[in-house]
Structure formats: structure tokens, C-alpha cells
Design a protein around this motif. Structure first.
Motif, short mmCIF file in Angstrom:
data_model
loop_
_atom_site.label_atom_id
_atom_site.label_comp_id
_atom_site.label_asym_id
_atom_site.label_seq_id
_atom_site.Cartn_x
_atom_site.Cartn_y
_atom_site.Cartn_z
N ALA A 138 0.83 -1.22 0.00
CA ALA A 138 0.00 0.00 0.00
C ALA A 138 0.85 1.26 0.00
O ALA A 138 0.60 2.20 0.75
CB ALA A 138 -0.97 0.00 1.18
N ALA B 264 -14.96 -1.80 -2.67
CA ALA B 264 -14.06 -2.95 -2.83
C ALA B 264 -14.61 -3.86 -3.92
O ALA B 264 -15.38 -4.79 -3.68
CB ALA B 264 -13.94 -3.70 -1.50
N MET C 176 -5.72 -0.84 -4.60
CA MET C 176 -6.17 -2.22 -4.38
C MET C 176 -5.51 -3.19 -5.35
O MET C 176 -5.93 -4.34 -5.47
CB MET C 176 -7.69 -2.28 -4.46
CG MET C 176 -8.37 -1.64 -3.25
SD MET C 176 -10.16 -1.78 -3.24
CE MET C 176 -10.61 -0.40 -4.30
N ASN D 154 -9.27 -9.26 -7.15
CA ASN D 154 -8.73 -8.76 -8.42
C ASN D 154 -8.88 -9.75 -9.57
O ASN D 154 -8.69 -10.96 -9.39
CB ASN D 154 -7.24 -8.42 -8.26
CG ASN D 154 -6.99 -7.36 -7.23
OD1 ASN D 154 -7.30 -7.54 -6.07
ND2 ASN D 154 -6.43 -6.25 -7.66
N GLU E 96 0.52 -6.94 -6.08
CA GLU E 96 -0.33 -6.52 -4.97
C GLU E 96 -1.78 -6.75 -5.35
O GLU E 96 -2.21 -6.40 -6.45
CB GLU E 96 -0.06 -5.04 -4.67
CG GLU E 96 -0.58 -4.55 -3.35
CD GLU E 96 0.03 -3.20 -3.00
OE1 GLU E 96 0.07 -2.86 -1.81
OE2 GLU E 96 0.46 -2.47 -3.92
N THR F 279 -6.05 -7.53 -3.60
CA THR F 279 -6.93 -7.40 -2.44
C THR F 279 -7.73 -8.68 -2.26
O THR F 279 -8.27 -9.23 -3.21
CB THR F 279 -7.90 -6.22 -2.64
OG1 THR F 279 -7.14 -5.01 -2.77
CG2 THR F 279 -8.85 -6.08 -1.46
N SER G 151 -5.13 -3.45 5.87
CA SER G 151 -6.59 -3.56 5.77
C SER G 151 -7.18 -2.30 5.15
O SER G 151 -6.71 -1.18 5.41
CB SER G 151 -7.20 -3.81 7.14
OG SER G 151 -6.97 -2.70 8.00
N LEU G 152 -8.21 -2.48 4.33
CA LEU G 152 -8.90 -1.32 3.77
C LEU G 152 -9.57 -0.50 4.87
O LEU G 152 -9.73 0.71 4.75
CB LEU G 152 -9.94 -1.78 2.74
CG LEU G 152 -9.39 -2.37 1.44
CD1 LEU G 152 -10.54 -2.73 0.50
CD2 LEU G 152 -8.43 -1.41 0.76
N ARG H 252 -15.95 -1.46 3.55
CA ARG H 252 -14.61 -1.84 3.14
C ARG H 252 -13.84 -2.57 4.24
O ARG H 252 -12.68 -2.91 4.06
CB ARG H 252 -13.82 -0.60 2.71
CG ARG H 252 -14.29 0.00 1.39
CD ARG H 252 -13.54 1.28 1.09
NE ARG H 252 -13.86 2.33 2.03
CZ ARG H 252 -14.85 3.21 1.86
NH1 ARG H 252 -15.59 3.15 0.78
NH2 ARG H 252 -15.09 4.14 2.75
N GLY I 295 -11.84 -5.88 3.55
CA GLY I 295 -10.81 -5.93 2.51
C GLY I 295 -9.41 -5.89 3.08
O GLY I 295 -9.14 -5.19 4.05
N LEU I 296 -8.52 -6.67 2.49
CA LEU I 296 -7.13 -6.74 2.95
C LEU I 296 -6.21 -6.71 1.74
O LEU I 296 -6.31 -7.58 0.86
CB LEU I 296 -6.91 -8.01 3.77
CG LEU I 296 -5.51 -8.25 4.35
CD1 LEU I 296 -5.14 -7.14 5.32
CD2 LEU I 296 -5.45 -9.61 5.05
N VAL I 297 -5.34 -5.71 1.68
CA VAL I 297 -4.41 -5.57 0.56
C VAL I 297 -3.15 -6.36 0.86
O VAL I 297 -2.47 -6.12 1.88
CB VAL I 297 -4.07 -4.09 0.31
CG1 VAL I 297 -3.10 -3.95 -0.87
CG2 VAL I 297 -5.33 -3.28 0.05
#
Length: 458
Positions: A75, A189, A217, A381, A387, A389, A413-414, A424, A427-429
């Protein structure tokens, strides 16, 4: 040099000149909840030097360093392997102690390095001209926005929802003082970037469109489509890149219609160091715009004997010469970080960067495939570089905290990036680089499965 503190009379005179009623009034824009209302908790009011050292060492042991964990944080700040050669070269005395090279007769080494750095950035970004670096990616992004306003004589900035929220916050803060207008909405997301909606939002009042590539993301927007729409309305396209290694695999933004390309150079040569220092990159595709660029440029010339030499050029744009008429108030170009970036790029070369990018993508695909097998995990994705999400069946912020206790830094985390909620939180990037191993992927997948199964059982 003696320290001569100001007297109350001195302070009063200075406040009268600037029209502020008190020193506290100078900090009016700092949110009140950030003010200290007493001593810092956990620090003694007084202690001997050895006691302070022991105390600070104990505090430092609470950190979980990237090298001591299965590390998946990205990120905007990435862990890549930095060759030992980089550190060896940047610690040479002539580089480590150098200041801005205003005197070319004694700074040819620094000037040549910056000239080569500019060439590397211009080629990486697919642009004609790059400057001698900036403070960091977020401030470079803002400088691009105000440059676009000068060029177009417009003041509406459209920042697309995939741009890093910290970059957006810097732009919004600065626009507050320059009467600029920033249009931005937090992202959902989802896998789609939504280029059609972006193009439809560009109008005749738009100065520039800001797009991140890859975005926060991990999604990869269609820059050419957005560029065509922006140019059709007389606006400029600003592309932000926070992971320069990605451009070893993706087409350069300048080749896809970007007018200004900015980014963060930390990933090459500059390791993760608890938040800094970072390195801003800035380049343009139209040489006619060079006089509106912020920061410093190094140019090639010849000396009185006809020998090749280097100088600072077009420096009249800087605040120390033009003051109120300057195009920028940049006060540093992070020169040592620029050197580290340039050394690392030189060691890699074009083939090395391409190979590094390919390895990053290969490992990221491997990690995504493994995580997709975990019940309760969905890889969001459809395409990505290194990278991506994932969506989980719980609040990802707590998940990150729980996994950190097991020696796994699971990502960003988003919910941390967008704390206002709105769906959101799950969501975890996840960022994957050449420093990760298959064992790391298995640790993350197993820990996620255990944590999510407990959550579902509860």
C-alpha cells in the motif's frame, strides 16, 4: 554557534507582524484531539542516560520488523531486497555529507548522479524530462496538480477512487489553502476500476485527472482510455505510481497518454524505515511544460575547456530565488535517497528490472492461488502486478492484529486506509515481492484459515 532564545518581546513583535494573536493560533489547523495535554505516557519525567537507553531499548522490542516476520504489507511502501552495494556507495563521504550542488565546480559527482537519475526516471516513466527528485510521492502528486492548474488555467481536480487515500489527503489539505477544488469519492471494494464512469466525470472545468497505476487495491486501470477522455476535454492526465518495480512489467504511463507522471521511489534502494525517508519522482511528457515543473533539474554542458560537465539548470523556478513567483515551495529533493534509487537501478539494469518484475508477479500469482483455497477468502482482483486485495468474512483490521501476534504481518486492511466504514472493513491488501517464500504463503494461508474458522465458529 550560541543558542539565543527569543524573549517575550521578540515573540510579540513577530506575532504582530503576521497578525496572529498567539503562538497557539499558528496551530489552529491541527485537530484538537492530537494535542498533548500532559507528559508522554510511558516516559519518565527525568532519568539518567543509561536508564533512558534501557527504557528505549525495551520499547523498541515491541516492534515487529519486516525482516522478522512473514511480511505482506504494501500500500505504498514495499519491502524489496536492497543490495549491500547501495548502502556502501551512499555512505561515501562525498555523497553522505553533500548539500544541494549549487557550486558545480566542486559538485560534479553529485550533479552527474542526479543527471543519470533523471534519465533513469524519464525512461522508467516513458517521459521526456524528469526532475532531480522530490520529497515523497504524495507531495509530488500535489505539485503535479498545481502544475496542471497553471497550464490549463483551471482549478477542478478529479482524483479517481483508486488513488492512495494518503495522497488524496495531502491534496485536499493543500487545496484548502490554494482555493483549489478536489473531487474525490472513496472506492468500493470491487474488481472493476470503472473507466467509463471516470471518463464521464471529466468536464470542461477539469484541470486534471489523477489515476494510480497500479491502484491502491492492486487493480490496473486502462490509462489510454482515460487519457483520451481527459484530452478530449482539454484536461491533463496525472498518473501516480507507488511501486516502480511494476513498470518493469507494465507499459510506461508516458506511452499511454499521461502528461505528468509522479510516484514514490522508496521501493528501489530505500528500505522500509518506520515511515521514512521516502523519495518523490516527477516527470513530464511535453518538453514545452518544463518551465512549469517544480523542483530542480540538472543539465549537461561543457566547461571552458570544452569538457563534459553538469550544472543545476532552470533553477529560477525555486523558492530561494523567485520567492512569491516560484512555481513550487519544495525545499528538499531527498538527494541521498535519489542516489540510493539510482545505484539500485544501475545494478539492476533494464534486463534486471524486467526479471525482478517477472519474479514479483510470479510469486504474487502463487500467493493469490494459495489464498483463494482458504474458506472465507475471495481474491477480488481480476488482474494485478504484485499486490492484490482479498475479501474475508470478518473485519480485516482485527485479523491483521491477531496474525501479527503470530509473527505474520498479513497486509494492510482497507478499514485502516478508509476508517469511515461503508463496507470496506473486510478488505485486505496483500503485497508480495521477491523477499517472500512459499513457506510465507503457507504460513499466511494456514493462519487465515484458523482465524476465519474460529470466527465462523463463534
Amino acid at each position: 554557534m550560541r543558542y539565543l532564545p527569543l524573549t517575550d518581546t521578540d515573540r510579540t513583535a513577530m506575532l504582530d507582524v503576521i497578525g496572529a494573536p498567539s503562538v497557539d493560533a499558528l496551530f489552529a489547523d491541527v485537530p484538537s484531539h492530537l494535542y498533548l495535554d500532559g507528559p508522554i505516557e510511558g516516559l519518565p519525567l527525568a532519568a539518567g542516560e543509561m536508564a533512558v537507553e534501557r527504557h528505549m531499548r525495551a520499547l523498541s522490542k515491541q516492534n515487529l520488523a519486516a525482516a522478522d516476520a512473514a511480511f505482506f504489507c504494501g500500500a505504498g511502501a514495499y519491502r524489496h531486497h536492497v543490495p549491500a552495494t547501495v548502502d556502501h556507495i551512499i555512505q561515501r563521504g562525498e555523497f553522505l555529507t553533500a548539500y544541494t550542488p549549487y557550486q558545480p565546480e566542486i559538485a560534479q559527482g553529485t550533479l552527474q548522479m542526479l543527471f543519470e537519475f533523471q534519465t533513469q526516471v524519464a525512461r522508467l516513466y516513458g517521459c521526456e524530462i524528469a526532475n532531480a527528485s522530490m520529497y515523497d510521492g504524495s507531495t509530488a502528486c500535489w505539485e503535479a496538480i498545481v502544475m496542471a492548474a497553471r497550464l490549463t488555467k483551471r482549478h477542478r481536480t478529479f482524483i479517481t477512487d483508486g488513488v492512495h487515500p494518503h495522497y488524496v489527503a495531502v491534496a485536499q489539505t493543500m487545496a484548502h489553502f490554494t482555493q483549489g477544488h478536489v473531487d474525490y469519492a472513496c472506492p468500493a471494494a470491487k474488481a472493476e476500476v470503472g473507466e467509463d464512469a471516470i471518463c464521464a466525470a471529466i468536464d470542461e472545468e477539469t484541470s486534471c485527472v489523477v489515476v494510480q497505476y497500479p491502484d491502491i487495491m492492486g487493480r490496473i486501470p486502462d490509462l489510454q482510455k482515460i487519457a483520451d477522455a481527459a484530452h478530449g476535454k482539454g484536461a491533463l492526465l496525472i498518473v501516480v505510481n507507488t511501486e516502480p518495480v511494476a513498470l518493469g512489467a507494465l507499459e510506461a504511463p508516458g506511452n499511454l497518454g499521461a502528461d505528468i507522471v509522479v510516484g514514490e521511489g522508496q521501493a528501489l534502494g530505500v528500505g522500509l524505515q518506520f515511515g521514512g525517508p521516502f523519495l518523490g519522482l516527477f516527470a513530464i511528457t511535453n518538453p514545452k511544460h518544463v518551465r512549469q515543473m517544480p523542483g530542480r533539474l540538472c543539465g549537461e554542458t561543457v566547461d571552458a575547456d570544452g569538457k563534459r560537465g553538469f550544472v543545476l539548470t532552470l533553477s529560477t523556478r525555486e523558492q530561494h530565488i523567485r520567492r512569491e513567483k516560484a512555481t513550487s515551495n519544495i525545499c528538499t529533493n531527498s538527494g541521498l535517497c535519489a542516489l540510493a534509487f539510482s545505484v539500485h537501478m544501475t545494478l539492476l539494469g533494464e534486463k534486471g528490472l524486467t526479471a525482478l518484475a517477472a519474479e514479483n508477479h510470479r510469486l504474487a500469482c502463487m500467493a493469490a492461488d494459495r489464498l483463494a483455497q482458504v474458506p472465507g477468502v475471495t481474491v477480488m482482483n481480476e488482474s494485478f502486478f504484485n499486490e492484490f486485495t482479498i475479501l474475508v468474512d470478518t473485519d480485516a483490521r482485527q485479523l491483521v492484529r491477531d496474525l501479527a501476534q503470530k509473527g505474520i504481518l498479513a497486509g494492510v486492511s482497507l478499514g485502516r486506509l478508509y476508517p469511515d466504514g461503508d463496507g470496506r472493513e473486510n478488505g485486505l491488501v496483500i503485497a508480495v515481492t521477491e523477499t517472500n517464500t512459499e513457506e510465507d504463503f503457507e504460513k499466511l494461508a494456514s493462519a487465515l484459515q484458523e482465524a476465519l474458522s474460529k470466527e465462523m465458529g463463534a
